[in-house]
Design a protein around this motif. Structure first.
Motif, PDB file in Angstrom:
ATOM      1  N   GLN A 147       0.835  -1.197   0.000  1.00  0.00           N
ATOM      2  CA  GLN A 147       0.000   0.000   0.000  1.00  0.00           C
ATOM      3  C   GLN A 147       0.867   1.243   0.000  1.00  0.00           C
ATOM      4  O   GLN A 147       2.013   1.245   0.444  1.00  0.00           O
ATOM      5  CB  GLN A 147      -0.954  -0.007   1.196  1.00  0.00           C
ATOM      6  CG  GLN A 147      -0.268   0.102   2.548  1.00  0.00           C
ATOM      7  CD  GLN A 147      -1.258   0.413   3.636  1.00  0.00           C
ATOM      8  OE1 GLN A 147      -2.349   0.889   3.362  1.00  0.00           O
ATOM      9  NE2 GLN A 147      -0.870   0.170   4.876  1.00  0.00           N
ATOM     10  N   TRP A 154       0.542   5.651   0.463  1.00  0.00           N
ATOM     11  CA  TRP A 154      -0.270   6.821   0.771  1.00  0.00           C
ATOM     12  C   TRP A 154       0.113   7.972  -0.145  1.00  0.00           C
ATOM     13  O   TRP A 154       1.276   8.127  -0.517  1.00  0.00           O
ATOM     14  CB  TRP A 154      -0.076   7.237   2.223  1.00  0.00           C
ATOM     15  CG  TRP A 154      -0.967   6.462   3.136  1.00  0.00           C
ATOM     16  CD1 TRP A 154      -0.658   5.319   3.779  1.00  0.00           C
ATOM     17  CD2 TRP A 154      -2.315   6.777   3.460  1.00  0.00           C
ATOM     18  NE1 TRP A 154      -1.729   4.884   4.500  1.00  0.00           N
ATOM     19  CE2 TRP A 154      -2.772   5.766   4.320  1.00  0.00           C
ATOM     20  CE3 TRP A 154      -3.200   7.803   3.096  1.00  0.00           C
ATOM     21  CZ2 TRP A 154      -4.060   5.741   4.844  1.00  0.00           C
ATOM     22  CZ3 TRP A 154      -4.470   7.782   3.621  1.00  0.00           C
ATOM     23  CH2 TRP A 154      -4.899   6.763   4.483  1.00  0.00           C
ATOM     24  N   LEU A 191       1.036  13.420   1.011  1.00  0.00           N
ATOM     25  CA  LEU A 191       1.986  13.988   1.959  1.00  0.00           C
ATOM     26  C   LEU A 191       3.243  14.431   1.226  1.00  0.00           C
ATOM     27  O   LEU A 191       3.810  13.675   0.441  1.00  0.00           O
ATOM     28  CB  LEU A 191       2.376  12.955   3.023  1.00  0.00           C
ATOM     29  CG  LEU A 191       1.502  12.828   4.258  1.00  0.00           C
ATOM     30  CD1 LEU A 191       2.202  11.965   5.277  1.00  0.00           C
ATOM     31  CD2 LEU A 191       1.186  14.182   4.839  1.00  0.00           C
ATOM     32  N   GLY A 192       3.689  15.671   1.532  1.00  0.00           N
ATOM     33  CA  GLY A 192       4.966  16.130   1.006  1.00  0.00           C
ATOM     34  C   GLY A 192       5.993  16.118   2.118  1.00  0.00           C
ATOM     35  O   GLY A 192       5.796  15.494   3.163  1.00  0.00           O
ATOM     36  N   ASP A 193       7.028  16.841   1.904  1.00  0.00           N
ATOM     37  CA  ASP A 193       8.065  16.921   2.928  1.00  0.00           C
ATOM     38  C   ASP A 193       7.758  18.126   3.807  1.00  0.00           C
ATOM     39  O   ASP A 193       8.312  19.203   3.629  1.00  0.00           O
ATOM     40  CB  ASP A 193       9.433  17.054   2.254  1.00  0.00           C
ATOM     41  CG  ASP A 193      10.555  16.856   3.256  1.00  0.00           C
ATOM     42  OD1 ASP A 193      10.255  16.423   4.388  1.00  0.00           O
ATOM     43  OD2 ASP A 193      11.704  17.149   2.912  1.00  0.00           O
ATOM     44  N   GLY A 194       6.809  17.958   4.748  1.00  0.00           N
ATOM     45  CA  GLY A 194       6.441  19.047   5.634  1.00  0.00           C
ATOM     46  C   GLY A 194       5.231  19.817   5.178  1.00  0.00           C
ATOM     47  O   GLY A 194       4.867  20.815   5.775  1.00  0.00           O
ATOM     48  N   PHE A 195       4.546  19.366   4.152  1.00  0.00           N
ATOM     49  CA  PHE A 195       3.334  20.057   3.714  1.00  0.00           C
ATOM     50  C   PHE A 195       2.325  19.026   3.215  1.00  0.00           C
ATOM     51  O   PHE A 195       2.639  17.844   3.131  1.00  0.00           O
ATOM     52  CB  PHE A 195       3.650  21.088   2.625  1.00  0.00           C
ATOM     53  CG  PHE A 195       4.337  20.494   1.425  1.00  0.00           C
ATOM     54  CD1 PHE A 195       3.597  19.954   0.382  1.00  0.00           C
ATOM     55  CD2 PHE A 195       5.725  20.459   1.349  1.00  0.00           C
ATOM     56  CE1 PHE A 195       4.230  19.407  -0.703  1.00  0.00           C
ATOM     57  CE2 PHE A 195       6.353  19.908   0.258  1.00  0.00           C
ATOM     58  CZ  PHE A 195       5.612  19.383  -0.779  1.00  0.00           C
ATOM     59  N   GLY A 196       1.125  19.518   2.866  1.00  0.00           N
ATOM     60  CA  GLY A 196       0.072  18.627   2.384  1.00  0.00           C
ATOM     61  C   GLY A 196      -0.586  17.881   3.535  1.00  0.00           C
ATOM     62  O   GLY A 196      -0.409  18.214   4.703  1.00  0.00           O
ATOM     63  N   ARG A 197      -1.414  16.895   3.188  1.00  0.00           N
ATOM     64  CA  ARG A 197      -2.002  16.028   4.215  1.00  0.00           C
ATOM     65  C   ARG A 197      -2.325  14.687   3.564  1.00  0.00           C
ATOM     66  O   ARG A 197      -2.405  14.583   2.328  1.00  0.00           O
ATOM     67  CB  ARG A 197      -3.263  16.651   4.811  1.00  0.00           C
ATOM     68  CG  ARG A 197      -4.390  16.847   3.825  1.00  0.00           C
ATOM     69  CD  ARG A 197      -5.625  17.407   4.524  1.00  0.00           C
ATOM     70  NE  ARG A 197      -6.665  17.772   3.586  1.00  0.00           N
ATOM     71  CZ  ARG A 197      -7.581  16.920   3.125  1.00  0.00           C
ATOM     72  NH1 ARG A 197      -7.564  15.654   3.480  1.00  0.00           N
ATOM     73  NH2 ARG A 197      -8.505  17.331   2.271  1.00  0.00           N
ATOM     74  N   LEU A 198      -2.544  13.693   4.369  1.00  0.00           N
ATOM     75  CA  LEU A 198      -2.906  12.386   3.832  1.00  0.00           C
ATOM     76  C   LEU A 198      -4.238  12.519   3.098  1.00  0.00           C
ATOM     77  O   LEU A 198      -5.190  13.081   3.625  1.00  0.00           O
ATOM     78  CB  LEU A 198      -3.039  11.371   4.969  1.00  0.00           C
ATOM     79  CG  LEU A 198      -1.751  10.986   5.703  1.00  0.00           C
ATOM     80  CD1 LEU A 198      -2.083  10.078   6.871  1.00  0.00           C
ATOM     81  CD2 LEU A 198      -0.776  10.299   4.763  1.00  0.00           C
ATOM     82  N   ARG A 199      -4.286  12.003   1.891  1.00  0.00           N
ATOM     83  CA  ARG A 199      -5.528  12.142   1.118  1.00  0.00           C
ATOM     84  C   ARG A 199      -6.119  10.793   0.743  1.00  0.00           C
ATOM     85  O   ARG A 199      -7.300  10.545   0.933  1.00  0.00           O
ATOM     86  CB  ARG A 199      -5.257  12.937  -0.154  1.00  0.00           C
ATOM     87  CG  ARG A 199      -5.120  14.406   0.126  1.00  0.00           C
ATOM     88  CD  ARG A 199      -4.927  15.198  -1.147  1.00  0.00           C
ATOM     89  NE  ARG A 199      -4.645  16.587  -0.816  1.00  0.00           N
ATOM     90  CZ  ARG A 199      -5.587  17.476  -0.539  1.00  0.00           C
ATOM     91  NH1 ARG A 199      -6.862  17.112  -0.566  1.00  0.00           N
ATOM     92  NH2 ARG A 199      -5.269  18.716  -0.233  1.00  0.00           N
ATOM     93  N   ARG A 249      -5.093   6.406  -0.372  1.00  0.00           N
ATOM     94  CA  ARG A 249      -4.047   5.394  -0.489  1.00  0.00           C
ATOM     95  C   ARG A 249      -4.449   4.424  -1.585  1.00  0.00           C
ATOM     96  O   ARG A 249      -5.647   4.172  -1.807  1.00  0.00           O
ATOM     97  CB  ARG A 249      -3.882   4.678   0.837  1.00  0.00           C
ATOM     98  CG  ARG A 249      -4.422   3.280   0.835  1.00  0.00           C
ATOM     99  CD  ARG A 249      -4.423   2.684   2.177  1.00  0.00           C
ATOM    100  NE  ARG A 249      -5.501   3.252   2.972  1.00  0.00           N
ATOM    101  CZ  ARG A 249      -5.814   2.813   4.183  1.00  0.00           C
ATOM    102  NH1 ARG A 249      -5.116   1.873   4.744  1.00  0.00           N
ATOM    103  NH2 ARG A 249      -6.813   3.337   4.833  1.00  0.00           N
TER     104      ARG A 249
END
Lengths: 163, 545
Positions: free
Chosen positions: A110, A112, A115-123, A125
């Motif tokens: 799986q 995910w 997510l970036g490196d310190g930005f974004g959020r889990l959206r 998978r």
């Protein structure tokens, strides 16, 4: 766990009842998000000794039962319970090994997204689900997205599944 | 308030005679309690047997006297069909004591066309059962009882209780003696001796004070009677004055609807219990139906062989039918029996010496906790609780009874920011209202939500690329980008992506629930995690498994 909730969500959104037995850590919010009708969901987080009795009683009228079998459940108990569930036309989803399961769903991989490196959020998978077991003579693999994909077919009933 | 009293003549004699073969109330019979005559038949009275006589004295007057011991429970038991017969004609029967009951006179009088006709009709109904009965009507049960006794033409010739200066108020001559016209009750009571109050000590005292009739007693000032004779004396004073102590109950108390089922031998098996439950439920519902009631909530109780009472209340969305109640009783009893067996096995497994085998159930009892007129619960024409939902609820009820309250939980959406705050788990059967409203909560965790919320958070170690611990300061600034995460001492995993920290400073005004933390989402090759930083330490709160 998400996979189990997603499987539960299918029947639940069409009016079926669901029960989650012996899984105190289940994220009910996620269940609701995946489409489980919370008005038709009951939780028995600590069934203790009455595990088998409780599941057998629920199988009378509850359509989908998610369980985590206790370590000491014997093959005999499991077979008897499976026979009862099958007779009532219910679905038993076991989180953990279940001897003689009809279908076995395994997440092989799986990933995910969001997510970036310190930005974004889990959206969302993407996961690869492997279907095997007695009812699936030729194991096959499918790639699905959770949440946000309706490609998950309702489970064949009656069926026993291992996630 | 007009009261109609039905007095069964010599009821202790009738009830006691019915218990013994070859004894008939028409024979000279006396019922004794503590060696004193408490009641005697008319034939015995003719011979001179009186209440209060010793056994030997009574036998001396009437050598052929049959003496029977008093059995009050038999009196009450034998009275039940009489009450049922009366209730078929006049609702709201209040049993004063076995052999004597009262109803409101207004309804039957209107229905049968006159108080005298109502009295004759009701007395005739009891007479049809083969029981001598006399009716009396007056303002209040006490006066009506005296009126009924007065109307009874005793062949034995009782000592004259009848007033000597009868009828001072000019009673219409055609009114029977057993009916006191409205408003004439004080005059009717006045000539009776004080013994009619049925308080021997008080009567004795009053006689010595020179007060011989109820009228003389009633003439005393109420306040002085209260100071001299206490509350009971004051009550007697009000009775003597023709004031009723309380109105006749308009409806039978709900405890009368309780059904008690004795199980002999004690029941240990569920199928046997289910059989008894069915019978008890049928009896219960038919009793309710006769009264035009339905029940929406019942108390099921059981007594074990050891004398312990178990009780649980069952509530229902609508009227409970026979099968509903039978099911609930079966589940409940099953729950108790299985619970006892489980505890028993545990006790035996633990080698507990003092442990006793679980006891069987000896008594099943059903009592309506809420009864209401039938028709308050029409089944929904469109929709309503479906058959399927009903079955599911029954199954859950059964598990609920097995595990006890709090064993089965239902989730409701509640207000909150964290993954565990936004759901509230409420015990099955309780009202599904969250304690925190689900209105907007700025700063709540964004969807998708974690599928696993750990009941107990696990410590985590978060390191940056150089191997130094990552820290989040009070202004929610992270010291460095996390590179590896280790949960609870597991081998560290490489961070593929991360976001945060999202600071939360909740309920700072409330020391008990104050919470200050920062949340960080981290994705690794094995899944995504929700970590929190609290008190400068990292915790795993939930996983997106």
């Amino acid at each position: 766990m998400s996979l189990a909730l997603a499987v539960l969500a299918g029947p639940s959104s069409s009016g079926a009842w669901g029960a989650i037995v012996g899984v105190p850590e289940v994220g009910v919010l996620a269940a609701g998000e995946l489409g489980v009708d919370l008005d038709r969901l009951v939780l028995i987080p600590w069934p203790s000794d009455a595990w088998a009795t409780a599941v057998a009683a629920l199988a009378d009228a509850i359509d989908v039962i998610v369980v985590r079998p206790p370590a000491q459940v014997t093959g005999n108990d499991a077979r008897r319970l499976a026979a009862r569930v099958r007779q009532r036309g219910a679905v038993l989803l076991s989180l953990g090994e279940w001897a003689g399961a009809d279908l076995r769903l395994t997440v092989t991989e799986q990933q995910w997204h969001g997510l970036g490196d310190g930005f974004g959020r889990l959206r969302a998978r993407s996961m690869t689900v492997r279907v095997s077991g007695r009812r699936a003579a030729i194991p096959r693999e499918e790639r699905i997205w959770l949440p946000g994909d309706d490609s998950l077919a309702p489970p064949p009933r009656p069926a026993l599944q291992v996630v | 308030m007009r009261a109609l009293v039905l007095w069964c003549v010599d009821w202790p004699v009738v009830a006691a005679a019915s218990q013994v073969p070859d004894v008939d109330p028409t024979m000279p019979v006396a019922v004794l309690s503590a060696n004193r005559v408490v009641a005697c038949s008319a034939a015995a009275r003719v011979e001179g047997v009186r209440r209060g006589q010793r056994k030997r004295e009574a036998q001396a007057r009437c050598p052929g006297l049959v003496t029977l011991p008093r059995d009050q429970s038999a009196e009450a038991r034998a009275y039940e069909p009489v009450v049922a017969a009366i209730e078929a004609l006049a609702p709201g029967v209040e049993i004063v004591r076995p052999g004597l009951c009262a109803v409101r006179a207004n309804g039957p009088a209107r229905f049968f066309g006159g108080e005298d006709r109502a009295a004759a009709r009701l007395a005739g109904t009891v007479m049809a059962l083969g029981i001598e009965c006399q009716a009396g009507i007056a303002d209040g049960v006490f006066a009506a009882t005296l009126a009924a006794r007065q109307g009874y033409a005793d062949p034995g010739g009782r000592p004259p209780e009848a007033p000597r200066n009868a009828d001072p108020g000019g009673r219409p001559p055609e009114t029977p003696r057993n009916i006191v016209p409205a408003g004439k009750t004080p005059e009717f009571l006045a000539p009776f001796p004080v013994d009619a109050l049925d308080r021997p000590e008080l009567a004795d005292l009053l006689r010595r004070l020179g007060i011989r009739t109820l009228g003389a007693f009633a003439a005393l000032p109420a306040r002085d009677v209260l100071t001299r004779f206490g509350p009971d004396g004051a009550l007697a004073h009000r009775l003597a004055g023709g004031a009723e102590e309380r109105p006749v109950a308009a409806r039978r108390p709900p405890t009368d609807l309780a059904v008690r089922h004795e199980l002999d031998p004690p029941v240990n098996r569920i199928d046997t219990a289910a059989f008894h439950a069915k019978a008890a439920a049928e009896q219960f519902v038919s009793a309710l139906t006769e009264r035009g009631l339905v029940c929406s909530s019942i108390d099921i109780s059981a007594q074990t062989h050891a004398g312990e009472w178990l009780s649980r209340r069952w509530r229902h969305d609508g009227a409970l039918t026979v099968s509903d109640i039978a099911d609930r009783m079966r589940w409940q009893v099953e729950g108790w029996l299985v619970g006892a067996t489980l505890r028993g096995e545990a006790g035996e497994a633990a080698g507990d010496e003092g442990y006793e085998r679980p006891h069987g159930i000896t008594v099943l009892r059903l009592e309506p906790a809420e009864a209401m007129p039938a028709g308050a619960f029409p089944t929904a024409l469109w929709g309503g609780p479906g058959e399927h939902d009903e079955r599911a609820r029954r199954a859950v009820n059964r598990v609920h009874s097995l595990l006890g309250h709090g064993g089965v939980l239902v989730p409701v959406l509640a207000g909150g920011r964290g993954p565990d705050d936004q759901i509230e788990l409420i015990p099955w059967g309780d009202e599904r209202t969250p304690s925190r409203a689900a209105s907007p909560w700025p700063g709540r965790l964004p969807a998708p939500f974690p599928a696993v919320v750990l009941p107990r958070r696990r410590p985590a170690t978060v390191l940056d690329a150089t191997g130094t611990p990552v820290q989040v300061n009070g202004r929610a600034v992270i010291s460095a980008a996390p590179a590896t995460v280790a949960i609870n001492g597991d081998p560290p995993e490489v961070v593929l992506g991360w976001t945060g920290p999202w600071p939360v400073d909740e309920r700072w005004w409330d020391t008990r629930y104050a919470r200050r933390c920062a949340r960080v989402q981290i994705a690794t090759s094995s899944g995504a995690w929700l970590l929190t930083v609290e008190d400068s330490r990292w915790w795993l709160a939930a996983t997106y498994g």
